[in-house]
Design a protein around this motif. Structure first.
Motif, PDB file in Angstrom:
ATOM      1  N   HIS A   4      -6.730  -0.288   6.193  1.00 29.32           N
ATOM      2  CA  HIS A   4      -5.588  -0.125   7.104  1.00 29.32           C
ATOM      3  C   HIS A   4      -5.859   0.879   8.219  1.00 29.32           C
ATOM      4  CE1 HIS A   4      -3.570  -1.409   3.171  1.00 29.32           C
ATOM      5  NE2 HIS A   4      -3.895  -2.463   3.883  1.00 29.32           N
ATOM      6  N   HIS A  53      -6.889   2.220   1.482  1.00 32.73           N
ATOM      7  CA  HIS A  53      -6.058   2.390   2.679  1.00 32.73           C
ATOM      8  C   HIS A  53      -6.924   2.794   3.877  1.00 32.73           C
ATOM      9  CE1 HIS A  53      -2.877   3.636   5.427  1.00 32.73           C
ATOM     10  NE2 HIS A  53      -3.625   4.699   5.650  1.00 32.73           N
ATOM     11  N   CYS A  77       0.303   3.574   3.114  1.00 33.48           N
ATOM     12  CA  CYS A  77       0.891   3.020   4.346  1.00 33.48           C
ATOM     13  C   CYS A  77       2.351   3.434   4.472  1.00 33.48           C
ATOM     14  CB  CYS A  77       0.830   1.499   4.333  1.00 33.48           C
ATOM     15  SG  CYS A  77      -0.695   0.827   4.996  1.00 33.48           S
ATOM     16  N   CYS A 122       0.848  -1.195   0.000  1.00 32.86           N
ATOM     17  CA  CYS A 122       0.000   0.000   0.000  1.00 32.86           C
ATOM     18  C   CYS A 122       0.881   1.242   0.000  1.00 32.86           C
ATOM     19  CB  CYS A 122      -0.931  -0.030   1.211  1.00 32.86           C
ATOM     20  SG  CYS A 122      -1.827   1.509   1.473  1.00 32.86           S
TER      21      CYS A 122
HETATM   22 ZN   LIG Z   1      -2.431   1.304   3.637  1.00 32.82          ZN
END
Ligand SMILES: [Zn+2]
Length: 216
Positions: free
Chosen positions: A77, A73, A33, A30
């Motif tokens: 995440h 994301h 990230c 990602c």
């Molecule tokens: Zn991410």
């Protein structure tokens, strides 16, 4: 997620389990990230509740990350990291809360019993006392009675405070049991069963309430 659970053999308590969850989820594939603007972009999303705003923010910073990648994301995440952090906070509050509430509950219950016994002893003496002393004795018995009412009111308040936690644990317990029934992997089932046991112990809910469900 079930695979992550199955990897761990056993957790000693709920806190230990939540500590095993990562505070910040990071995926090597990602872009966001691994961006130095990650925190700032997440703050922009937090401010606007809009993934596209975070995308535009990154674009202004000269970052080449697609709108879809930013959304992915945020959902996969960032939000999961938040859930983990909320769970961590909850477990820590729960541990503190159950300690405090149990202490108070024991204390109040002990006082009620002790004062009740004292009032009964004074009452038994009353008949053999001279009138002035008997009057003082009766006044004292009445004061003790009032104090018993105060402690009983506090006990009731504690029981009311406990309700939301009981409902939460009940719901979580039910969800985990459904997951257990669905789980193919024996190890996963074992971890989930341990988690339920721990949860019940952690908040010291009347075990009978859950025993029936376990056998069902
Ligand atoms: Zn991410």
């Amino acid at each position: 997620m079930p695979n992550d659970l199955a990897k761990q053999e056993k957790y000693n308590d709920l806190e230990e389990f939540v500590q095993s969850l990562s505070e910040t989820m990071t995926s090597p594939t990602c872009k966001l990230c691994n961006s130095s603007n990650r925190k700032a972009a997440e703050a922009e999303y937090e401010r606007t509740s809009n993934a596209s705003a975070a995308y535009r923010f990154l674009k202004d910073k000269g970052e080449d990350i697609s709108n879809a990648a930013v959304s992915a994301h945020i959902n996969n995440h960032y939000k999961k990291s938040q859930v983990h952090n909320n769970l961590k906070e909850f477990a820590s509050d729960l541990a503190k809360w159950s300690q405090l509430s149990n202490d108070d509950e024991l204390l109040y219950t002990r006082f009620v019993k002790m004062l009740n016994m004292e009032a009964n002893l004074l009452q038994a003496e009353n008949a053999s006392l001279p009138l002035p002393e008997r009057r003082r004795n009766t006044e004292l018995i009445l004061k003790i009675g009032q104090q018993i009412t105060v402690f009983k009111t506090e006990l009731k308040k504690l029981q009311v405070e406990k309700r939301p936690v009981e409902i939460f644990v009940d719901t979580l317990n039910r969800i985990i049991r459904v997951k257990m029934a669905d789980a193919q992997n024996q190890e996963t089932k074992k971890v989930l069963a341990d988690l339920v046991d721990q949860l019940v112990r952690e908040v010291e809910i009347i075990p009978d309430k859950f025993k029936d469900k376990e056998e069902a």
